[in-house]
Scaffold this active site. Sequence first.
Site, PDB file in Angstrom:
ATOM      1  N   ALA A 170      23.474  74.491  -7.087  1.00  0.00           N
ATOM      2  CA  ALA A 170      23.221  74.306  -8.524  1.00  0.00           C
ATOM      3  C   ALA A 170      24.491  74.137  -9.351  1.00  0.00           C
ATOM      4  CB  ALA A 170      22.398  75.484  -9.041  1.00  0.00           C
ATOM      5  N   ALA A 171      25.391  75.115  -9.289  1.00  0.00           N
ATOM      6  CA  ALA A 171      26.580  75.061 -10.146  1.00  0.00           C
ATOM      7  C   ALA A 171      27.505  73.928  -9.715  1.00  0.00           C
ATOM      8  CB  ALA A 171      27.312  76.401 -10.098  1.00  0.00           C
ATOM      9  N   ARG A 223      29.248  61.436 -14.418  1.00  0.00           N
ATOM     10  CA  ARG A 223      28.701  60.690 -15.561  1.00  0.00           C
ATOM     11  C   ARG A 223      29.810  60.305 -16.549  1.00  0.00           C
ATOM     12  NH1 ARG A 223      25.039  65.077 -16.142  1.00  0.00           N
ATOM     13  NH2 ARG A 223      23.454  64.632 -14.596  1.00  0.00           N
ATOM     14  N   ALA A 260      16.426  73.958  -4.243  1.00  0.00           N
ATOM     15  CA  ALA A 260      15.896  74.924  -5.206  1.00  0.00           C
ATOM     16  C   ALA A 260      15.528  76.220  -4.498  1.00  0.00           C
ATOM     17  CB  ALA A 260      14.672  74.330  -5.902  1.00  0.00           C
ATOM     18  N   CYS A 270      14.880  78.820  -5.878  1.00  0.00           N
ATOM     19  CA  CYS A 270      13.799  79.405  -6.687  1.00  0.00           C
ATOM     20  C   CYS A 270      12.424  79.055  -6.119  1.00  0.00           C
ATOM     21  CB  CYS A 270      13.881  78.902  -8.126  1.00  0.00           C
ATOM     22  SG  CYS A 270      15.549  78.947  -8.800  1.00  0.00           S
ATOM     23  N   VAL A 307      35.136  76.083   3.108  1.00  0.00           N
ATOM     24  CA  VAL A 307      36.480  76.334   2.575  1.00  0.00           C
ATOM     25  C   VAL A 307      36.853  77.758   2.968  1.00  0.00           C
ATOM     26  CG1 VAL A 307      37.877  76.534   0.490  1.00  0.00           C
ATOM     27  CG2 VAL A 307      36.206  74.681   0.710  1.00  0.00           C
ATOM     28  N   ASN A 348      23.063  76.106 -13.556  1.00  0.00           N
ATOM     29  CA  ASN A 348      22.984  74.689 -13.932  1.00  0.00           C
ATOM     30  C   ASN A 348      23.744  74.415 -15.220  1.00  0.00           C
ATOM     31  OD1 ASN A 348      21.168  72.970 -12.084  1.00  0.00           O
ATOM     32  ND2 ASN A 348      20.112  74.918 -12.205  1.00  0.00           N
TER      33      ASN A 348
END
Length: 451
Positions: free
Chosen positions: A12-13, A23, A44, A46, A83, A308
């Site tokens: 998400a992040a 963008r 997701a 969630c 990493v 998000n």
Amino acid sequence: MARRLVIIGGDAAGMSAAAQARRMTTAGELEIVAFERGSVTSYAACGLPYLVGGIVEGPERLVARTPEQHRANGIDVRIRHEVTAIDARASTVTVRDLDTGRTAVEHYDELLIGTGASGIAPPWPGIDADGVLQLRTLADAADVERLLGAGARRAVVVGAGYIGLEVAEGLLGRGLAVTVVERLDAPMGAVLDADMAAPVADAMRAAGIDLRLGTAVTGFTTVDGRVTAVETAAGPVAADLVVIGLGVRPNIDLARAAGIRVGEAGGIIVDDHLRTGTPHVWAAGDCVESRHRITGRSVVVALGTHANKQGRVAGTNIAGGDAAFAGVLGTAITRFRNLEIGRTGLTEREAGAAGFDAVGVTTEASSRAQYYPGAQPMRIKIVAERRTGRLLGAQIVGGDGAGKRIDVLATALWNGMTVEEVGGMDLSYAPPFSPVWDPVLLAAGKAAAKV
Ligand SMILES: Cc1cc2nc3c(=O)[nH]c(=O)nc-3n(C[C@H](O)[C@H](O)[C@H](O)COP(=O)(O)OP(=O)(O)OC[C@H]3O[C@@H](n4cnc5c(N)ncnc54)[C@H](O)[C@@H]3O)c2cc1C
């Protein structure tokens, strides 16, 4: 020459940051490389309880963007790449390819840490046994399917927080006998006051869950490496499948080892632009601390909503824009069968602990006009500051339409309103949706009279 943004963590992040930076910049201006140690990106978590419960059809439905889709969007995603170190002086990260075992050192101009959090796993004997798991990834959900396929019939969920509740509902729906073991005296005891948690416990028991409150787990009995029982202070509970849901801890080891500051709440310290104190290093999502808008304190609230938004803010700033993350209220919602549960801000207990002179007022209301078919009871608790009447928090538990009403109260809280002001708001009404006095207005009015 293009600057280089390296991202650690492809969910998400991390991927929100990547997408936002993409963008706002061309590939000629900014090269974006994301390292993800797992095999999927942008999934997701969630939705996992609903996948396990059979409501979501398949794991692929939970993947918002595959690595190929990210690559087509100009983001160089490398899955199965972990990493292992950050060298902030040299502006490099060390990356291990988990398939070949090869290690490489990669340069960055900007680094975003989006390593998320890990489920808390106490050092209980037997916790590594087959059949004991956490539900955090698609691989975990596949593990649940494997165990169900192998004939698991008795499930024990350890911890009655959001995830415990959602998983218990899912497993119940799959026909398992479900026991929930919780150390506190109430389900969701960390986020609801006791009077609000009581209907949740009732609903769980009415659905057939063996809910054992005030019961501490001490370990697991295993036979040939497989779990057969959960050991508790009150005796063993037979189990073929155990799901642990005890909350999370931010994944901060990499950051800490690199000298990036970590706070008392256990997350990476960031400012409202998601900058760490280390030049050109940013962090976002479950691994960071956020400012609580009511207490002003730094907290870890590991929710997808924040991950998000923070990813987007970090991506904007990395790309040369100017965005700020405005803080958190701890607004959250879940459901157990037909019972909807929402909360925002501080509980009465939390408000007291934070030093507020707080009043808690609980109101029973109806989800629709009393005469309209399908009206269901709803309980709302308002927490307000004595004398000033400032709203500090709210909790809602009830039937159809109860849960999302928390967003009205979260909006009021966000804007620093008093309960008197909330009680006079222009909220919608028609008999199928609410009584003429919406439960939110009723509850706020009652609180206003008390403060
Ligand atoms: C079962 C479940 C239900 C949930 N339900 C809700 C909900 O209803 N509402 C809500 O708001 N939130 C919910 N959440 C929380 C939400 O999923 C998280 O807040 C969100 O996923 C956090 O995003 P993140 O990118 O910060 O971290 P993560 O999603 O944890 O992603 C971090 C990624 O970093 C990768 N990684 C870590 N270290 C490294 C490394 N060294 N190298 C390479 N990669 C690395 C990990 O593999 C992982 O993919 C739920 C979570 C779970 C598990």
